[in-house]
Design a protein around this motif. Structure first.
Motif, PDB file in Angstrom:
ATOM      1  N   MET A 107       0.900  -4.945   9.108  1.00 35.83           N
ATOM      2  CA  MET A 107      -0.273  -4.299   9.705  1.00 35.83           C
ATOM      3  C   MET A 107      -0.590  -4.879  11.075  1.00 35.83           C
ATOM      4  O   MET A 107      -1.066  -4.186  11.960  1.00 35.83           O
ATOM      5  CB  MET A 107      -1.484  -4.454   8.777  1.00 35.83           C
ATOM      6  CG  MET A 107      -1.546  -3.420   7.676  1.00 35.83           C
ATOM      7  SD  MET A 107      -1.528  -1.732   8.311  1.00 35.83           S
ATOM      8  CE  MET A 107      -3.140  -1.640   9.106  1.00 35.83           C
ATOM      9  N   LYS A 108      -0.340  -6.169  11.258  1.00 33.23           N
ATOM     10  CA  LYS A 108      -0.606  -6.764  12.580  1.00 33.23           C
ATOM     11  C   LYS A 108       0.271  -6.114  13.636  1.00 33.23           C
ATOM     12  O   LYS A 108      -0.172  -5.811  14.731  1.00 33.23           O
ATOM     13  CB  LYS A 108      -0.362  -8.265  12.521  1.00 33.23           C
ATOM     14  CG  LYS A 108      -1.519  -8.983  11.879  1.00 33.23           C
ATOM     15  CD  LYS A 108      -1.443 -10.461  12.087  1.00 33.23           C
ATOM     16  CE  LYS A 108      -2.702 -11.086  11.524  1.00 33.23           C
ATOM     17  NZ  LYS A 108      -2.602 -12.540  11.451  1.00 33.23           N
ATOM     18  N   GLU A 109       1.524  -5.900  13.265  1.00 32.06           N
ATOM     19  CA  GLU A 109       2.431  -5.247  14.209  1.00 32.06           C
ATOM     20  C   GLU A 109       1.989  -3.821  14.475  1.00 32.06           C
ATOM     21  O   GLU A 109       1.998  -3.355  15.608  1.00 32.06           O
ATOM     22  CB  GLU A 109       3.845  -5.228  13.631  1.00 32.06           C
ATOM     23  CG  GLU A 109       4.484  -6.587  13.611  1.00 32.06           C
ATOM     24  CD  GLU A 109       5.965  -6.499  13.297  1.00 32.06           C
ATOM     25  OE1 GLU A 109       6.542  -7.528  13.007  1.00 32.06           O
ATOM     26  OE2 GLU A 109       6.523  -5.375  13.346  1.00 32.06           O
ATOM     27  N   THR A 110       1.606  -3.129  13.392  1.00 30.27           N
ATOM     28  CA  THR A 110       1.189  -1.732  13.543  1.00 30.27           C
ATOM     29  C   THR A 110      -0.026  -1.636  14.451  1.00 30.27           C
ATOM     30  O   THR A 110      -0.063  -0.821  15.375  1.00 30.27           O
ATOM     31  CB  THR A 110       0.866  -1.137  12.161  1.00 30.27           C
ATOM     32  OG1 THR A 110       1.982  -1.342  11.310  1.00 30.27           O
ATOM     33  CG2 THR A 110       0.579   0.343  12.264  1.00 30.27           C
ATOM     34  N   LEU A 111      -1.028  -2.487  14.191  1.00 30.63           N
ATOM     35  CA  LEU A 111      -2.258  -2.426  14.987  1.00 30.63           C
ATOM     36  C   LEU A 111      -1.996  -2.792  16.446  1.00 30.63           C
ATOM     37  O   LEU A 111      -2.610  -2.235  17.357  1.00 30.63           O
ATOM     38  CB  LEU A 111      -3.326  -3.355  14.392  1.00 30.63           C
ATOM     39  CG  LEU A 111      -3.930  -2.888  13.070  1.00 30.63           C
ATOM     40  CD1 LEU A 111      -4.887  -3.932  12.520  1.00 30.63           C
ATOM     41  CD2 LEU A 111      -4.651  -1.551  13.245  1.00 30.63           C
ATOM     42  N   GLY A 155       6.803  -1.292   4.287  1.00 34.67           N
ATOM     43  CA  GLY A 155       6.587  -2.735   4.315  1.00 34.67           C
ATOM     44  C   GLY A 155       7.465  -3.478   3.324  1.00 34.67           C
ATOM     45  O   GLY A 155       7.769  -4.647   3.529  1.00 34.67           O
ATOM     46  N   GLN A 156       7.875  -2.799   2.247  1.00 37.66           N
ATOM     47  CA  GLN A 156       8.799  -3.450   1.330  1.00 37.66           C
ATOM     48  C   GLN A 156      10.170  -3.516   2.007  1.00 37.66           C
ATOM     49  O   GLN A 156      10.494  -2.697   2.850  1.00 37.66           O
ATOM     50  CB  GLN A 156       8.923  -2.655   0.021  1.00 37.66           C
ATOM     51  CG  GLN A 156       7.642  -2.643  -0.781  1.00 37.66           C
ATOM     52  CD  GLN A 156       7.831  -1.960  -2.141  1.00 37.66           C
ATOM     53  OE1 GLN A 156       8.935  -1.690  -2.576  1.00 37.66           O
ATOM     54  NE2 GLN A 156       6.725  -1.687  -2.801  1.00 37.66           N
ATOM     55  N   VAL A 157      10.967  -4.486   1.586  1.00 38.05           N
ATOM     56  CA  VAL A 157      12.270  -4.616   2.223  1.00 38.05           C
ATOM     57  C   VAL A 157      13.306  -3.779   1.462  1.00 38.05           C
ATOM     58  O   VAL A 157      13.363  -3.810   0.241  1.00 38.05           O
ATOM     59  CB  VAL A 157      12.705  -6.094   2.283  1.00 38.05           C
ATOM     60  CG1 VAL A 157      14.119  -6.204   2.835  1.00 38.05           C
ATOM     61  CG2 VAL A 157      11.740  -6.875   3.157  1.00 38.05           C
ATOM     62  N   ALA A 200      -4.962   2.370   3.972  1.00 37.04           N
ATOM     63  CA  ALA A 200      -5.210   1.418   5.054  1.00 37.04           C
ATOM     64  C   ALA A 200      -3.926   0.764   5.545  1.00 37.04           C
ATOM     65  O   ALA A 200      -3.848   0.306   6.672  1.00 37.04           O
ATOM     66  CB  ALA A 200      -6.202   0.354   4.591  1.00 37.04           C
ATOM     67  N   ARG A 201      -2.910   0.709   4.680  1.00 39.60           N
ATOM     68  CA  ARG A 201      -1.697   0.019   5.115  1.00 39.60           C
ATOM     69  C   ARG A 201      -0.517   0.963   5.329  1.00 39.60           C
ATOM     70  O   ARG A 201       0.621   0.530   5.465  1.00 39.60           O
ATOM     71  CB  ARG A 201      -1.315  -1.054   4.109  1.00 39.60           C
ATOM     72  CG  ARG A 201      -1.059  -0.507   2.711  1.00 39.60           C
ATOM     73  CD  ARG A 201       0.000  -1.289   2.011  1.00 39.60           C
ATOM     74  NE  ARG A 201       0.304  -0.739   0.723  1.00 39.60           N
ATOM     75  CZ  ARG A 201       1.063   0.329   0.530  1.00 39.60           C
ATOM     76  NH1 ARG A 201       1.586   0.968   1.569  1.00 39.60           N
ATOM     77  NH2 ARG A 201       1.301   0.781  -0.667  1.00 39.60           N
ATOM     78  N   VAL A 202      -0.783   2.254   5.337  1.00 43.09           N
ATOM     79  CA  VAL A 202       0.285   3.214   5.612  1.00 43.09           C
ATOM     80  C   VAL A 202       0.423   3.356   7.121  1.00 43.09           C
ATOM     81  O   VAL A 202      -0.431   3.941   7.777  1.00 43.09           O
ATOM     82  CB  VAL A 202      -0.023   4.582   4.961  1.00 43.09           C
ATOM     83  CG1 VAL A 202       1.045   5.597   5.312  1.00 43.09           C
ATOM     84  CG2 VAL A 202      -0.133   4.423   3.455  1.00 43.09           C
ATOM     85  N   SER A 203       1.482   2.767   7.658  1.00 41.63           N
ATOM     86  CA  SER A 203       1.611   2.702   9.122  1.00 41.63           C
ATOM     87  C   SER A 203       1.509   4.062   9.787  1.00 41.63           C
ATOM     88  O   SER A 203       0.946   4.185  10.873  1.00 41.63           O
ATOM     89  CB  SER A 203       2.957   2.085   9.506  1.00 41.63           C
ATOM     90  OG  SER A 203       3.200   0.924   8.790  1.00 41.63           O
TER      91      SER A 203
END
Lengths: 82, 539
Positions: free
Chosen positions: B530-534, B214-216, B503-506
């Motif tokens: 996370m929205k994209e992942t879900l 998630g970091q750039v 929870a945020r590890v894709s």
């Protein structure tokens, strides 16, 4: 029984593709095809077995072919050896 | 910003969010198989599907005129169909009662080891082929979507190593670059990446962290550098050098679409530590607050805060959320978080000491004060309570009794509050997981704190940098605990949320969804990712 004595020519040695072609060719015949290298003997109809020998350029191998179609098999195998 | 130097394997540059890839590994391979006939059948069917998949990759490669790639897949298919390979696997199943997954892994690994010991680099690279074949067969055995499906729309993939088949499975529109710790110029992977003109950097010194997802990052093979959390200045100069066009620029965070709706069936909440984090944009993007860490009012303060100031903060947050739920976790002081005014004696093992609910019982006045403030604020929005560090059912019952006392006194004072305020339990110790069924009878919801759960399960201090390599939130033991928790919550029909780093590890999301998790709570920065992942997860 037919016997082929061969020295590996290809610079890359007997890697996946040539081993696959050799195994496929051997499998097309009913004869048993045994490949001898140093003190090892493997079934040349099996690709992974050939690969596990790790044959390099300059390595000398012997192939024994025995069965009803051994002559045809020997001719075909000679063509695909590298 | 962190910078790593490496070696260029395929030229190019990219700027995009990071996707840290870890192959799934929690499958229990120790299972003893009773019906070996059926297990062999399962293996043969998976093997056939894998052969078909390789055949498709071969055809696809031929169609795009990459004969070199096609040859890789053709050879892999032949190895897969090799009789020694399949016989050895089926022998392990029938004679040793091994699961198909473990039989495939062991057999492929035994061949891989033979190849690795050879002198020739070409033969050494066949080890990767064997592992690639195994992972493909296992994928069909487990019938699980590859976690690559949960990759964000555009990303740079960072991994320890990557199998050629894994790259082939990735959507080429999504991947803008690859950075690996292990690989070589001779690898099939390099051939595949070059075929796709995919920038490819080798960084053996990279200490890969899951939280980087998630970091750039920026990567430039000409400078042979990788920048984690790239600064705007560096990004700008990279863009200028390469004259990046839209696809790269659009992946920068400021342009991410935070207002996209959460995928149907899921809830995405926030972890916050201060009410000021609740900007109107962040509130609009989330489905509530999963954990409001209430310690900020206590830590670093020389004086104990009074009930009014606590109440004002809670009311502010509850009102700002406009009906979305605010889950307030009662003070979790202790361990790494200390409050000076409490004058707590130093402890030898604070992580195992008086923290969380234990401290609340120890300092009951403080606990009562906080509960009063929370209950009063519950008249101004939707609030739920969350208790940290619960290890016994008794602790939950005792907390409920204290809560009832507070409710009773508020009623006596005619102060309004939400009579039905939900009460949840943090699941962050193995003990809580093992008695989850009993806790579920007394609680309204579970919230899993994966960080502490990992620390307590693996006996690894999460703040000890030397122990970093032992801290693995996806350790099979932790995954089992997560699964048991989900099962207990589902059986009892109570709420379930996961709020730790995991929870945020894709790469873990699909696995968690398969276990039954539907609600994820993450820091505001990870909401878009996370929205994209879900959206890509299968329920």
């Amino acid at each position: 029984m037919q016997t082929i004595n061969h020295c590996i020519q290809a610079a890359e040695g007997m890697h996946a593709r040539p081993a696959g072609v050799l195994a496929k060719t051997a499998s097309a015949y009913q004869s048993t095809v045994n490949l001898y290298f140093q003190d090892k003997c493997i079934n040349a109809k099996r690709m992974l077995a050939i690969m596990t020998l790790g044959l390099q350029q300059g390595d000398a191998i012997r192939i024994d072919i025995e069965g009803e179609d051994e002559i045809a098999a020997a001719q075909a195998l000679t063509r695909v050896l590298i | 910003m962190r910078v790593y130097s490496g070696k260029c394997l395929v030229e190019g540059a990219a700027i995009a969010p990071i996707f840290v890839y870890r192959p799934p590994q929690w499958e229990d391979c120790q299972t003893v198989v009773a019906d070996t006939q059926q297990e062999c059948e399962r293996y043969r069917s998976a093997s056939e599907k894998a052969a078909k998949a390789l055949q498709e990759r071969y055809t696809k490669a031929l169609q795009s005129n990459s004969e070199e790639q096609a040859a890789i897949f053709e050879a892999q298919q032949m190895m897969l169909e090799d009789e020694d390979f399949s016989e050895q696997i089926q022998t392990l199943i029938t004679e040793d009662h091994r699961s198909a997954v473990s039989a495939v892994m062991e057999t492929a690994e035994s061949f891989a080891q033979i190849f690795l010991q050879m002198d020739s680099d070409i033969m050494k690279s066949k080890a990767a082929d064997m592992r690639d074949i195994a992972s493909l067969v296992i994928r069909f055995l487990q019938d699980r979507q590859l976690i690559f499906d949960s990759m964000p729309a555009q990303c740079i993939v960072l991994a320890e190593r990557l199998l050629p088949g894994e790259l082939a499975e990735m959507d080429s529109r999504k991947v803008l670059g690859i950075v690996l710790k292990e690989s070589s110029a001779h690898s099939h992977l390099a051939v595949l990446a070059a075929g796709r003109k995919l920038p490819f950097l080798l960084c053996p010194d990279m200490d890969l962290q899951d939280y980087w997802t998630g970091q750039v990052a920026g990567m430039d093979s000409a400078q042979t550098k990788l920048w984690i959390d790239i600064s705007p200045e560096t990004a700008e100069s990279l863009r200028r050098n390469y004259q990046f066009t839209e696809p790269f620029a659009s992946t920068l965070p400021q342009k991410q679409d935070t207002q996209m709706a959460t995928a149907e069936g899921f809830k995405l909440c926030l972890n916050i530590g201060h009410p000021k984090e609740l900007t109107s944009e962040v509130i609009a993007a989330c489905d509530g607050v999963g954990v409001f860490r209430s310690e900020f009012q206590f830590i670093g303060k020389s004086q104990e805060p009074d009930e009014e100031s606590l109440f004002e903060d809670y009311r502010y947050a509850a009102e700002a959320l406009k009906g979305k739920t605010l889950v307030i976790r009662t003070i979790d002081i202790g361990a790494d978080k200390q409050a000076a005014f409490l004058h707590l004696p130093p402890e030898e093992n604070p992580a195992l000491g008086c923290r969380g609910i234990r401290l609340c019982f120890e300092k009951k006045d403080l606990f009562v004060k906080q509960l009063r403030a929370i209950l009063r604020a519950s008249a101004y929005g939707k609030i739920a309570l969350l208790l940290p560090m619960i290890c016994q059912v008794d602790e939950l019952l005792r907390s409920k009794a204290i809560l009832e006392e507070v409710k009773k006194s508020l009623r006596g004072e005619d102060i309004p509050f939400d009579e039905n305020i939900a009460l949840g339990v943090m699941i962050e110790t193995p003990a809580a997981v093992l008695i989850a069924d009993e806790l579920a009878r007394e609680a309204d919801f579970f919230s899993v704190g994966s960080n502490d759960l990992t620390q307590y399960c693996l006996a690894v201090d999460r703040d000890n940098r030397q122990m970093e390599s032992y801290y693995n939130a996806q350790h099979p033991a932790v995954m089992k605990l997560l699964k048991m928790t989900a099962q207990a919550a589902t059986d009892a029909g109570i709420g379930l949320c996961i709020c730790g780093e995991l929870a945020r590890v894709s790469s873990a999301t699909q696995i968690l969804v398969d276990m039954g998790y539907r609600q994820f709570s993450v820091s505001p920065a990870f909401i878009p990712l996370m929205k994209e992942t879900l959206a890509l997860c299968k329920r």
